[in-house]
Design an enzyme around this catalytic site. Structure first.
Site, PDB file in Angstrom:
ATOM      1  N   ASP A  63       0.807  -1.219   0.000  1.00 62.10           N
ATOM      2  CA  ASP A  63       0.000   0.000   0.000  1.00 62.10           C
ATOM      3  C   ASP A  63       0.843   1.273   0.000  1.00 62.10           C
ATOM      4  OD1 ASP A  63       0.916  -0.505   2.592  1.00 62.10           O
ATOM      5  OD2 ASP A  63      -1.048  -1.103   3.321  1.00 62.10           O
ATOM      6  N   ASP A 132      -7.696  -2.821  14.238  1.00 58.41           N
ATOM      7  CA  ASP A 132      -9.077  -3.126  13.837  1.00 58.41           C
ATOM      8  C   ASP A 132      -9.159  -4.347  12.914  1.00 58.41           C
ATOM      9  OD1 ASP A 132      -7.969  -2.155  11.509  1.00 58.41           O
ATOM     10  OD2 ASP A 132      -9.341  -0.454  11.289  1.00 58.41           O
ATOM     11  N   GLU A 139      -9.744  -1.902   5.368  1.00 61.55           N
ATOM     12  CA  GLU A 139     -10.394  -1.601   6.639  1.00 61.55           C
ATOM     13  C   GLU A 139     -11.642  -2.476   6.808  1.00 61.55           C
ATOM     14  OE1 GLU A 139      -8.816   0.023   8.697  1.00 61.55           O
ATOM     15  OE2 GLU A 139      -8.330   2.088   8.156  1.00 61.55           O
TER      16      GLU A 139
HETATM   17  C1  F6R Z   1       1.371  -1.470   6.113  1.00 59.20           C
HETATM   18  C2  F6R Z   1       0.070  -2.149   6.190  1.00 59.20           C
HETATM   19  C3  F6R Z   1      -0.735  -2.158   7.451  1.00 59.20           C
HETATM   20  C4  F6R Z   1       0.098  -2.372   8.721  1.00 59.20           C
HETATM   21  C5  F6R Z   1      -0.797  -2.288   9.950  1.00 59.20           C
HETATM   22  C6  F6R Z   1       0.001  -2.445  11.228  1.00 59.20           C
HETATM   23  O1  F6R Z   1       1.942  -1.575   4.835  1.00 59.20           O
HETATM   24  O2  F6R Z   1      -0.346  -2.683   5.205  1.00 59.20           O
HETATM   25  O3  F6R Z   1      -1.704  -3.168   7.385  1.00 59.20           O
HETATM   26  O4  F6R Z   1       0.728  -3.614   8.657  1.00 59.20           O
HETATM   27  O5  F6R Z   1      -1.454  -1.052   9.977  1.00 59.20           O
HETATM   28  O6  F6R Z   1       0.867  -1.359  11.386  1.00 59.20           O
HETATM   29  P1  F6R Z   1       2.008  -1.375  12.493  1.00 59.20           P
HETATM   30  O7  F6R Z   1       2.964  -2.439  12.111  1.00 59.20           O
HETATM   31  O8  F6R Z   1       2.637  -0.012  12.407  1.00 59.20           O
HETATM   32  O9  F6R Z   1       1.335  -1.647  13.798  1.00 59.20           O
END
Ligand code: F6R
Length: 256
Positions: A63, A132, A139
């Site tokens: 992403d 979440d 999401e």
């Molecule tokens: C990042 C992504 C997100 C993160 C998730 C957890 O490329 O795709 O799904 O893996 O938001 O983020 P952290 O590791 O910062 O807790």
């Protein structure tokens, strides 16, 4: 799903590192799917330290924030080059990250999917998980069949990610993300989760009903998904003792 619970994030990361190192040795032109955020930082440090040969490896990131240029300090382009790519011998032309400045977003997304297909699909996708339950930036209520597309971040995710920005308002509202359908086509998924703030999302993903309300729960339908957790992230799992026993008693040929 294989649930691997380790005493701390580094021990869980070491297993993921070994799996990736083994793949790159067996298949020097492997296609890796990569994630950003806090969770994979140890993994990238460990992979750098191993001095593997990345010359033929191709990568696709999950992403990118819409509206951020590649050289923006909070862009995922910048994150990936700072934390992994500039420390290894990967060829820049083998690195694919969604373009946060794409003028034609649907056209870019369709092309990203086509590029993944042309590369032969993703051999191994690294995933984190949002508090979440999001994977990539899918999401809650994302279609479980979704493909690469634009998504709107929830307020909760923007607040979770505000730590990287000067304030929560600066976190972009929109992103380009691989879809859940895209992630489901990776041959292997490695999901890393550390910390108590991930425990509820992890428990829902592993032991809850499959639901778009917890996008990671879609991985219950994936043939080769491994979760590497520290004790805190595993804190909500009812069957933790069983998962520990399974891992401790794996046949030798299955051990990593
Ligand atoms: C990042 C992504 C997100 C993160 C998730 C957890 O490329 O795709 O799904 O893996 O938001 O983020 P952290 O590791 O910062 O807790």
């Amino acid at each position: 799903m294989e649930i691997i619970i380790q005493p701390n994030p580094q021990a869980a990361t070491d297993i993921a590192t070994r799996l990736i190192a083994r793949l790159l040795k067996e298949k020097p032109d492997a296609v890796l799917g990569l994630a950003t955020g806090s969770t994979p930082l140890r993994l990238y440090r460990s992979l750098i330290a191993m001095q593997l040969d990345w010359r033929r490896v191709r990568t696709f990131n999950l992403d990118e924030y819409l509206g951020l240029a590649p050289d923006h300090p909070q862009s995922y382009h910048h994150f990936m080059w700072e934390n992994l790519f500039r420390h290894i011998n990967i060829l820049p032309e083998n690195v694919q990250i969604p373009d946060g400045l794409a003028a034609d977003v649907p056209g870019f997304c369709a092309d990203y999917e086509a590029r993944i297909r042309a590369a032969g699909g993703i051999d191994l996708q690294v995933l984190g998980i949002g508090s979440d339950g999001h994977i990539g930036f899918n999401e809650p209520t994302s279609s479980l069949a979704s493909r690469t597309r634009i998504k709107t971040l929830t307020q909760r995710t923007r607040e979770d990610n505000a730590r990287f920005f000067a304030c929560a308002e600066e976190v972009p509202t929109h992103v380009i993300t691989m879809g859940i359908g895209t992630i489901m086509e990776a041959r292997t998924n490695l999901l890393l989760a550390f910390g108590e703030h991930k425990a509820q999302a992890v428990a829902g993903a592993v032991e809850g009903a499959v639901s778009a309300m917890n996008p990671a729960s879609a991985l219950q339908f994936h043939r080769d998904t491994r979760l590497m957790l520290d004790e805190a992230a595993a804190g909500g799992l009812q069957r933790a003792e069983y998962y520990r026993w399974v891992y401790a008693n794996k046949p030798k040929w299955q051990q990593v």
